[in-house]
Scaffold this motif. Structure first.
Motif, short mmCIF file in Angstrom:
data_model
loop_
_atom_site.label_atom_id
_atom_site.label_comp_id
_atom_site.label_asym_id
_atom_site.label_seq_id
_atom_site.Cartn_x
_atom_site.Cartn_y
_atom_site.Cartn_z
N PRO A 18 34.39 -13.68 60.69
CA PRO A 18 34.20 -14.13 59.30
C PRO A 18 34.70 -13.14 58.25
O PRO A 18 34.99 -13.53 57.11
N ASP A 19 34.80 -11.85 58.58
CA ASP A 19 35.24 -10.86 57.61
C ASP A 19 36.76 -10.75 57.50
O ASP A 19 37.26 -9.90 56.75
N ASP A 20 37.50 -11.60 58.21
CA ASP A 20 38.96 -11.56 58.18
C ASP A 20 39.45 -12.29 56.93
O ASP A 20 39.44 -13.52 56.87
N ASP A 21 39.88 -11.52 55.93
CA ASP A 21 40.30 -12.14 54.66
C ASP A 21 41.75 -12.59 54.68
O ASP A 21 42.29 -13.00 53.65
N HIS A 22 42.41 -12.51 55.83
CA HIS A 22 43.78 -13.00 55.96
C HIS A 22 43.86 -14.21 56.90
O HIS A 22 44.90 -14.49 57.48
N PHE A 24 42.39 -17.55 56.07
CA PHE A 24 42.68 -18.67 55.18
C PHE A 24 42.15 -20.02 55.65
O PHE A 24 42.22 -20.99 54.91
N SER A 25 41.64 -20.12 56.88
CA SER A 25 41.02 -21.37 57.32
C SER A 25 39.99 -21.04 58.38
O SER A 25 40.04 -19.98 59.01
N ASP A 26 39.06 -21.96 58.59
CA ASP A 26 37.98 -21.75 59.55
C ASP A 26 38.47 -22.18 60.93
O ASP A 26 38.26 -23.31 61.38
N ASN A 56 43.61 -13.93 65.42
CA ASN A 56 44.36 -13.59 64.21
C ASN A 56 44.66 -12.10 64.10
O ASN A 56 45.71 -11.71 63.58
N ARG A 57 43.75 -11.26 64.62
CA ARG A 57 43.96 -9.81 64.52
C ARG A 57 44.14 -9.14 65.86
O ARG A 57 44.47 -7.95 65.92
N ASN A 263 48.64 -20.19 51.65
CA ASN A 263 49.24 -18.89 51.36
C ASN A 263 50.76 -19.03 51.43
O ASN A 263 51.28 -20.00 51.99
#
Length: 280
Positions: A18-22, A24-26, A56-57, A263
């Motif tokens: 949830p803390d991934d600000d890059h 952009f979607s759930d 994502n990361r 984005n």
């Protein structure tokens, strides 16, 4: 005689915390929704392909989250490939896959439902574009020769370069000279299809006689009408594959979407982080 085999193609899951600000979607909610739909597919799929950008990361916790969701909702084999957003150490740790070298490419093969599924790791740490190393080509040749009688699906996150020369947007593909070598190696090998992701839109090509299926995936969709920037919009889909003696069929299941912008990325940034185009 080969029977019909049904399978599911997922890609670009981009599972994140949830803390991934890059993000952009759930993506975790989207994955759960997709897997609930997969459970309704008839005939029941015999396996699931997840062709890279699983997280994502690339961190181990995101892979652990993915594993929990899959273990909860899926009771058929899942074949994973790694993409440019993934990391090899994160994958091996989070997915509890044993390895002697946590930096080694995740290349593997498996026979399910009479189909020889061959998976290549086209990720290049720190870069966006795809590559296949010489050692991987040696492994691929041995693996393709190991079951010459079986039809084969190739799973690789980056699709091959389709043209006859390097594309200006080479960050989208496997490095061009390696794509050429890839094509030569697959000739006459009973390849029924290549399953990929990375470019975030549904696309079907015939490449040297081989169907190349790319899925939008479960993260976001590319606005293919914009060529001056990479514009990402809300959207997701998954594929239902059917393998018959006559060949491969893919049907795409899009999730409802308003295609709202999520984005944008300048093409210059993407080119800088691609595998460099050599002098050829």
């Amino acid at each position: 005689m080969q029977r019909e085999t049904t399978f599911i193609h997922l890609t670009d899951l981009h599972v994140g915390t949830p803390d991934d600000d890059h993000l952009f979607s759930d993506t975790t909610e989207t994955l759960r929704e997709v897997l609930d739909l997969v459970a309704t597919v008839a005939p029941q799929p015999e396996f699931i392909i997840a062709s890279g950008d699983l997280t994502n990361r690339g961190d181990a916790e995101s892979f652990r989250m993915l594993k929990r969701i899959i273990d909860e909702k899926v009771d058929v084999p899942v074949i994973y490939a790694l993409g440019n957003h993934d990391t090899r150490p994160g994958f091996y740790e989070g997915m509890e896959v044993e390895t002697a070298d946590p930096d080694a490419p995740y290349d593997h093969d498996r026979i399910v439902g009479g189909i020889h599924i061959v998976t290549l790791d086209s990720s290049t740490p720190g870069l966006i574009g795809g590559a296949i190393d010489p050692e991987q080509f040696e492994w691929l040749e041995r693996t393709l020769d190991s079951h010459p009688d079986l039809p084969k699906l190739i799973v690789v996150h980056h699709p091959p370069a389709l043209g006859e020369a390097p594309d200006v947007a080479h960050w989208r593909t496997i490095h061009f000279p390696q794509s050429q070598r890839f094509a030569e190696m697959l000739k006459g090998r009973n390849i029924i299809g290549i399953l990929s992701g990375h470019i975030h839109h549904d696309r079907v090509s015939v490449w040297h006689g081989i169907p190349v299926i790319v899925g939008t995936g479960q993260h976001a969709a590319t606005d293919i009408l914009r060529t001056d920037i990479l514009r990402m919009v809300r959207g997701a889909s998954f594929g239902i594959g059917t393998i018959r003696p006559s060949g491969l069929t893919m049907a795409f299941v899009p999730l409802p979407s308003d295609r709202a912008e999520l984005n944008t990325y300048p093409l210059e940034m993407l080119l800088e982080r691609a595998v460099p185009v050599a002098a050829e």
